[in-house]
Design a protein around this motif. Structure first.
Motif, PDB file in Angstrom:
ATOM      1  N   TYR A  95      -1.500   8.306 -40.774  1.00  0.00           N
ATOM      2  CA  TYR A  95      -2.869   8.609 -41.201  1.00  0.00           C
ATOM      3  C   TYR A  95      -3.535   7.320 -41.651  1.00  0.00           C
ATOM      4  CZ  TYR A  95      -6.628  10.315 -44.200  1.00  0.00           C
ATOM      5  OH  TYR A  95      -7.849  10.529 -44.799  1.00  0.00           O
ATOM      6  N   LEU A  96      -4.630   6.932 -40.965  1.00  0.00           N
ATOM      7  CA  LEU A  96      -5.319   5.673 -41.270  1.00  0.00           C
ATOM      8  C   LEU A  96      -6.734   5.910 -41.776  1.00  0.00           C
ATOM      9  CD1 LEU A  96      -4.163   3.609 -38.146  1.00  0.00           C
ATOM     10  CD2 LEU A  96      -3.105   3.712 -40.421  1.00  0.00           C
ATOM     11  N   GLY A  97      -7.000   7.106 -42.274  1.00  0.00           N
ATOM     12  CA  GLY A  97      -8.326   7.398 -42.797  1.00  0.00           C
ATOM     13  C   GLY A  97      -9.223   7.982 -41.726  1.00  0.00           C
ATOM     14  N   ASP A  98      -9.896   7.123 -40.968  1.00  0.00           N
ATOM     15  CA  ASP A  98     -10.814   7.614 -39.947  1.00  0.00           C
ATOM     16  C   ASP A  98     -10.110   7.969 -38.647  1.00  0.00           C
ATOM     17  OD1 ASP A  98     -10.196   4.969 -39.581  1.00  0.00           O
ATOM     18  OD2 ASP A  98     -12.158   4.390 -38.822  1.00  0.00           O
ATOM     19  N   VAL A 150       2.665   7.836 -32.268  1.00  0.00           N
ATOM     20  CA  VAL A 150       3.644   7.339 -31.304  1.00  0.00           C
ATOM     21  C   VAL A 150       4.307   8.546 -30.667  1.00  0.00           C
ATOM     22  CG1 VAL A 150       5.710   5.940 -30.937  1.00  0.00           C
ATOM     23  CG2 VAL A 150       4.062   5.287 -32.711  1.00  0.00           C
ATOM     24  N   ILE A 151       4.266   8.603 -29.329  1.00  0.00           N
ATOM     25  CA  ILE A 151       4.774   9.759 -28.595  1.00  0.00           C
ATOM     26  C   ILE A 151       5.852   9.296 -27.624  1.00  0.00           C
ATOM     27  CG2 ILE A 151       4.167  11.658 -27.047  1.00  0.00           C
ATOM     28  CD1 ILE A 151       1.256  11.310 -28.122  1.00  0.00           C
ATOM     29  N   ASP A 152       6.979   9.979 -27.620  1.00  0.00           N
ATOM     30  CA  ASP A 152       8.065   9.668 -26.698  1.00  0.00           C
ATOM     31  C   ASP A 152       7.915  10.522 -25.440  1.00  0.00           C
ATOM     32  OD1 ASP A 152      10.947  10.478 -25.633  1.00  0.00           O
ATOM     33  OD2 ASP A 152      11.095   8.484 -26.521  1.00  0.00           O
ATOM     34  N   VAL A 153       7.776   9.827 -24.284  1.00  0.00           N
ATOM     35  CA  VAL A 153       7.691  10.507 -22.990  1.00  0.00           C
ATOM     36  C   VAL A 153       8.926  10.126 -22.188  1.00  0.00           C
ATOM     37  CG1 VAL A 153       6.353  10.841 -20.885  1.00  0.00           C
ATOM     38  CG2 VAL A 153       5.165  10.483 -23.063  1.00  0.00           C
ATOM     39  N   ASN A 154       9.946  10.923 -22.274  1.00  0.00           N
ATOM     40  CA  ASN A 154      11.194  10.675 -21.540  1.00  0.00           C
ATOM     41  C   ASN A 154      11.728   9.257 -21.754  1.00  0.00           C
ATOM     42  OD1 ASN A 154      11.158  13.277 -20.413  1.00  0.00           O
ATOM     43  ND2 ASN A 154       9.808  12.590 -18.753  1.00  0.00           N
ATOM     44  N   GLY A 155      11.735   8.819 -22.994  1.00  0.00           N
ATOM     45  CA  GLY A 155      12.283   7.508 -23.329  1.00  0.00           C
ATOM     46  C   GLY A 155      11.275   6.389 -23.361  1.00  0.00           C
ATOM     47  N   THR A 156      10.027   6.635 -22.949  1.00  0.00           N
ATOM     48  CA  THR A 156       8.966   5.626 -22.992  1.00  0.00           C
ATOM     49  C   THR A 156       8.027   5.945 -24.147  1.00  0.00           C
ATOM     50  OG1 THR A 156       9.058   5.199 -20.620  1.00  0.00           O
ATOM     51  CG2 THR A 156       7.010   4.626 -21.750  1.00  0.00           C
ATOM     52  N   ARG A 157       7.766   4.960 -25.001  1.00  0.00           N
ATOM     53  CA  ARG A 157       6.873   5.165 -26.138  1.00  0.00           C
ATOM     54  C   ARG A 157       5.416   4.971 -25.705  1.00  0.00           C
ATOM     55  NH1 ARG A 157       9.659   4.950 -31.174  1.00  0.00           N
ATOM     56  NH2 ARG A 157      11.681   5.916 -30.733  1.00  0.00           N
ATOM     57  N   ALA A 195      -9.442  10.714 -33.513  1.00  0.00           N
ATOM     58  CA  ALA A 195     -10.229  10.888 -34.731  1.00  0.00           C
ATOM     59  C   ALA A 195      -9.518  11.873 -35.635  1.00  0.00           C
ATOM     60  CB  ALA A 195     -11.628  11.394 -34.380  1.00  0.00           C
ATOM     61  N   HIS A 196      -9.454  11.539 -36.912  1.00  0.00           N
ATOM     62  CA  HIS A 196      -8.719  12.397 -37.851  1.00  0.00           C
ATOM     63  C   HIS A 196      -9.404  13.752 -37.972  1.00  0.00           C
ATOM     64  CE1 HIS A 196      -6.342  13.749 -41.153  1.00  0.00           C
ATOM     65  NE2 HIS A 196      -7.386  13.834 -41.935  1.00  0.00           N
ATOM     66  N   SER A 197      -8.604  14.805 -37.838  1.00  0.00           N
ATOM     67  CA  SER A 197      -9.183  16.160 -37.897  1.00  0.00           C
ATOM     68  C   SER A 197      -8.245  17.108 -38.638  1.00  0.00           C
ATOM     69  CB  SER A 197      -9.435  16.668 -36.478  1.00  0.00           C
ATOM     70  OG  SER A 197      -8.242  16.660 -35.722  1.00  0.00           O
ATOM     71  N   GLY A 198      -7.872  16.720 -39.837  1.00  0.00           N
ATOM     72  CA  GLY A 198      -6.996  17.584 -40.617  1.00  0.00           C
ATOM     73  C   GLY A 198      -5.625  16.970 -40.796  1.00  0.00           C
ATOM     74  N   ARG A 199      -4.609  17.797 -40.965  1.00  0.00           N
ATOM     75  CA  ARG A 199      -3.254  17.339 -41.225  1.00  0.00           C
ATOM     76  C   ARG A 199      -2.708  16.566 -40.025  1.00  0.00           C
ATOM     77  NH1 ARG A 199       0.331  18.774 -44.970  1.00  0.00           N
ATOM     78  NH2 ARG A 199      -1.020  20.485 -45.658  1.00  0.00           N
ATOM     79  N   PRO A 200      -2.073  15.403 -40.241  1.00  0.00           N
ATOM     80  CA  PRO A 200      -1.499  14.637 -39.128  1.00  0.00           C
ATOM     81  C   PRO A 200      -0.451  15.443 -38.377  1.00  0.00           C
ATOM     82  CG  PRO A 200      -1.593  13.304 -41.132  1.00  0.00           C
ATOM     83  CD  PRO A 200      -1.923  14.702 -41.525  1.00  0.00           C
ATOM     84  N   LEU A 201      -0.230  15.074 -37.125  1.00  0.00           N
ATOM     85  CA  LEU A 201       0.775  15.738 -36.303  1.00  0.00           C
ATOM     86  C   LEU A 201       2.168  15.536 -36.904  1.00  0.00           C
ATOM     87  CD1 LEU A 201      -0.518  14.661 -32.790  1.00  0.00           C
ATOM     88  CD2 LEU A 201      -0.477  16.997 -33.672  1.00  0.00           C
ATOM     89  N   ALA A 202       2.989  16.557 -36.826  1.00  0.00           N
ATOM     90  CA  ALA A 202       4.333  16.490 -37.394  1.00  0.00           C
ATOM     91  C   ALA A 202       5.286  15.831 -36.412  1.00  0.00           C
ATOM     92  CB  ALA A 202       4.828  17.892 -37.737  1.00  0.00           C
TER      93      ALA A 202
END
Length: 355
Positions: free
Chosen positions: A308-311, A316-323, A329-336
């Motif tokens: 969470y960086l404010g605005d 970081v998303i792992d796609v079959n071993g690739t980051r 834009a922030h819209s509520g609670r960050p992704l878990a």
């Protein structure tokens, strides 16, 4: 550049017993009134280049000219350049006004003219009320403004700024970079700014000069260097980015299809590319998480980290071993962490880095 005012022609600096030149055949043309930034990692040669322009370091070879006059061999005190350093370099035994006036005294400017120009310089940096204060009583931001006023009061041919904001806190840096740019545009002075801070360079400059290992990698307007980097180094150094290396498996109507191991086939608009392999670049802000409409490139992945960086939220998303880096834009609670998400981008959102 036909209207070049400051010209560096094959400027080189070599030190004994060093494996490579500190600066190697740097060629830069700066227009009158232009603000350029020399940008690169530590040891890339940007400060050495600036100090050669100032006359503080003698080039091994090459030429420096200002307004058509060769100044390569001219001593520093005869170059009429304004210098602002990271350390402020103010005289502690003098008042603010005396510090600003010092360069004019050395040039034997008449007292009345000195006082007029000092008053104008202090007014320019919005510190007229501190003319009689000792520099030991100044904050860091005030001291740097005084250093800037002292450099400008002599009416220099070129203003040289060597990482002048690096000692300041983040908020003050942002305020002062706006002020420096305002003053530079107001008086129209040709300016060379050295920094390792990409945000500063992107925000303040008419053009950037990206350097690496003593060489110029790319020169261009900030948006052009950010969106269309010339090579992998520039793409990786300027801002955050995703880079995918793969095999070109198809081409149709100006769109390349590139097979990326573990990721799949990506589409990227590259009408002039004729390649067997390609490096596809996608900036994080171009990546859409759970896009509302179908996109040319659609992937599935698992959230590794969400910041969470404010605005904005940086993910970081792992796609079959690739980051894959994404920003939204922030819209509520960050992704878990661990959540499965869809992500995608258009073929025009990606860019093929030249090989």
């Amino acid at each position: 550049m036909e209207d070049a005012y400051l010209v560096l022609n094959k400027l080189t600096k070599t030190y004994p017993n060093q494996p490579r030149p500190a600066v190697h055949e740097v060629e830069i043309d700066v227009a009158r009134g232009e603000f350029i930034s020399l940008l690169g990692p530590s040891g890339c040669g940007k400060t050495t280049t600036l100090r050669m322009i100032a006359g503080l370091i003698t080039p091994t070879s090459g030429r420096i000219s200002v307004d058509g006059t060769d100044i390569t061999s001219r001593p520093v005190h005869k170059r009429d350049m304004g210098l602002v350093f990271q350390s402020y370099a103010l005289f502690p035994h003098m008042s603010v006004g005396q510090n600003v006036e010092f360069g004019l005294e050395m040039r034997r400017i008449a007292r009345g003219e000195r006082r007029r120009r000092v008053a104008e310089a202090l007014d320019m940096v919005h510190l007229s009320h501190l003319a009689n204060r000792r520099v030991s009583q100044l904050s860091g931001g005030q001291a740097q403004r005084i250093a800037l006023a002292r450099a400008l009061v002599i009416e220099p041919t070129v203003l040289l700024l060597d990482e002048p904001l690096s000692n300041l806190d983040a908020k003050l840096r942002e305020e002062l970079r706006v002020e420096i740019r305002r003053i530079q545009q107001e008086i129209g002075i040709t300016t060379v700014f050295v920094t390792h801070d990409q945000d500063e360079a992107l925000a303040m400059s008419d053009r950037l000069v990206v350097m690496s290992e003593g060489r110029v990698e790319q020169v261009g307007e900030p948006w052009a260097i950010y969106e269309t980097p010339k090579n992998r180094f520039v793409a990786d150094f300027i801002g955050r980015t995703n880079m995918f290396d793969g095999q070109v498996v198809g081409r149709d109507d100006g769109v390349l299809r590139v097979e990326i191991a573990g990721v799949g086939t990506l589409s990227v608009r590259a009408p002039e590319a004729d390649l067997a392999t390609a490096t596809v670049m996608v900036r994080p802000h171009r990546v859409r998480i759970e896009p509302a409409q179908q996109m040319a490139n659609e992937l599935k992945g698992r959230v590794v980290q969400s910041s969470y960086l404010g605005d904005v939220e940086s993910v970081v998303i792992d796609v079959n071993g690739t980051r894959v880096l994404a920003e939204r834009a922030h819209s509520g609670r960050p992704l878990a962490a661990g959540a499965t998400v869809g992500l995608g981008w258009g073929d025009a959102d990606a860019y093929v880095i030249p090989q």
